[in-house]
Design a protein around this motif. Structure first.
Motif, PDB file in Angstrom:
ATOM      1  N   ARG A 123      14.394  37.457  -4.750  1.00  0.00           N
ATOM      2  CA  ARG A 123      14.411  38.901  -4.454  1.00  0.00           C
ATOM      3  C   ARG A 123      14.292  39.137  -2.959  1.00  0.00           C
ATOM      4  N   ARG A 124      13.364  38.448  -2.317  1.00  0.00           N
ATOM      5  CA  ARG A 124      13.177  38.623  -0.873  1.00  0.00           C
ATOM      6  C   ARG A 124      14.438  38.242  -0.106  1.00  0.00           C
ATOM      7  N   GLU A 125      15.082  37.168  -0.520  1.00  0.00           N
ATOM      8  CA  GLU A 125      16.301  36.730   0.169  1.00  0.00           C
ATOM      9  C   GLU A 125      17.411  37.758   0.008  1.00  0.00           C
ATOM     10  N   LEU A 126      17.537  38.348  -1.182  1.00  0.00           N
ATOM     11  CA  LEU A 126      18.552  39.388  -1.412  1.00  0.00           C
ATOM     12  C   LEU A 126      18.273  40.623  -0.553  1.00  0.00           C
ATOM     13  N   VAL A 127      17.006  41.019  -0.477  1.00  0.00           N
ATOM     14  CA  VAL A 127      16.646  42.201   0.311  1.00  0.00           C
ATOM     15  C   VAL A 127      16.915  41.953   1.791  1.00  0.00           C
ATOM     16  N   GLN A 128      16.570  40.762   2.286  1.00  0.00           N
ATOM     17  CA  GLN A 128      16.835  40.432   3.679  1.00  0.00           C
ATOM     18  C   GLN A 128      18.335  40.393   3.981  1.00  0.00           C
ATOM     19  N   ALA A 129      19.130  40.096   2.934  1.00  0.00           N
ATOM     20  CA  ALA A 129      20.586  40.050   3.113  1.00  0.00           C
ATOM     21  C   ALA A 129      21.229  41.426   2.972  1.00  0.00           C
ATOM     22  N   GLY A 130      20.419  42.459   2.734  1.00  0.00           N
ATOM     23  CA  GLY A 130      20.962  43.812   2.704  1.00  0.00           C
ATOM     24  C   GLY A 130      20.937  44.504   1.366  1.00  0.00           C
ATOM     25  N   LEU A 131      20.336  43.894   0.341  1.00  0.00           N
ATOM     26  CA  LEU A 131      20.248  44.567  -0.957  1.00  0.00           C
ATOM     27  C   LEU A 131      19.387  45.818  -0.822  1.00  0.00           C
ATOM     28  N   ALA A 132      19.868  46.924  -1.392  1.00  0.00           N
ATOM     29  CA  ALA A 132      19.170  48.208  -1.259  1.00  0.00           C
ATOM     30  C   ALA A 132      17.799  48.158  -1.921  1.00  0.00           C
ATOM     31  N   GLU A 133      16.844  48.818  -1.289  1.00  0.00           N
ATOM     32  CA  GLU A 133      15.496  48.901  -1.865  1.00  0.00           C
ATOM     33  C   GLU A 133      15.538  49.722  -3.154  1.00  0.00           C
TER      34      GLU A 133
END
Length: 314
Positions: free
Chosen positions: A222-232
């Protein structure tokens, strides 16, 4: 002079027959009578086909119409009475049920089309992106009733995480970084599940185990996806499955069981998760209220309202 009687004069007047404009009034009365008879027979027919429960509701309505009309009913959708309101709630007609079913089917079709387009886009990305061409064997993308499932599978040659750790390996990070912007293109939310093989820890489930490891790996993804630009707010659930759901026909210790599963949810599946969360919140609030009654009520008792506690105790 001879007396003479005056002549008798008779005047005859002919009565003129005046035509009145109400000569067709009987037709209106007859039409009213026929309408009343039709309504009467309609009522009789409806009563003849109604079951005893409906007849009882009908009788209650005419005995106390105001109470029945204002009663909200136990469940508005569980309607068995022909009278609006009443114990069973408002009547849901066949047309309303068909309309709701049509809306539900339309939403399911829209979800399926959206997720199918997402699957096609990911397949194209695996072919066109040089970083992911060698990783196609590690990705399994399938449509399931709850949404589109993307499984990133481990192998002996290319593990996704450090052994016994939740630290992501570079190739796993590349996959997640490539998926993040594509996942943002769909409005559907998602859940992430972590899976492990059955390799046990020294203390088993009593200490740090595959339950904690699978959960931590899902959260690292999840953290890696968020750092890659996944919307909160895109992710609604993180779960660890340990070794409880192995890949079919694979041994319990097979590396394929070590995987991360990204599930892009249908709106129906998302509603089920939110409903489960709302029910849990309601239970928690109720339990907290009952606990507050137990704890606070004695504190507010008159004989203890101004009691000063002993030093060092509460």
């Amino acid at each position: 002079m001879k007396d003479s009687k005056p002549p008798i004069i008779v005047i005859k007047k002919k009565r003129k027959h005046v035509r009145h404009g109400n000569h067709g009034a009987w037709k209106i009365a007859y039409a009213d009578f026929m309408t009343a008879m039709m309504a009467f027979f309609m009522v009789m027919w409806l009563i003849s086909i109604a079951d005893p429960q409906q007849l009882e509701s009908l009788a209650d309505y005419f005995r106390m119409p105001l109470r029945e009309a204002l009663s909200p009913g136990k469940h508005q959708s569980d309607a068995t009475t022909v009278i609006p309101g009443g114990e069973a709630g408002h009547t849901v007609s066949s047309a309303q049920r068909i309309g709701k079913s049509a809306i539900y089917d339309k939403e399911k079709d829209r979800d399926r089309r959206t997720l199918q387009r997402l699957k096609t886009k990911i397949d194209q990305l695996l072919i066109s992106d040089p970083r992911l061409q060698a990783l196609r064997l590690h990705l399994f993308i399938t449509m399931i009733p709850r949404g589109l499932r993307i499984q990133i599978v481990d192998s002996r040659q290319r593990p996704m995480f450090l052994r016994g750790s939740a630290k992501i390996e570079p190739y796993m990070a590349e996959i997640l970084q490539a998926l993040a912007p594509i996942l943002n293109d769909v409005p559907n939310k998602m859940s992430i599940a972590g899976h492990t093989d059955d390799s046990p820890y020294l203390l088993g489930d009593r200490g740090f185990s595959n339950w904690e490891l699978s959960t931590q790996r899902a959260n690292s993804s999840r953290r890696e996806l968020v750092q890659a630009g996944l919307a909160e707010g895109k992710i609604v659930r993180i779960i660890g499955m340990s070794d409880t759901m192995n890949i079919k026909d694979a041994p319990a210790d097979a590396p394929e069981n070590r995987r991360i599963s990204l599930l892009i949810l249908t709106h129906e599946a998302q509603s089920d998760i939110e409903k489960e969360n709302n029910e849990a919140q309601a239970v928690t609030i109720t339990a907290a209220g009952e606990l507050e009654k137990v704890i606070v009520a004695p504190t507010l008792a008159p004989d203890k309202a101004h009691h000063k506690p002993t030093e060092g105790k509460e």
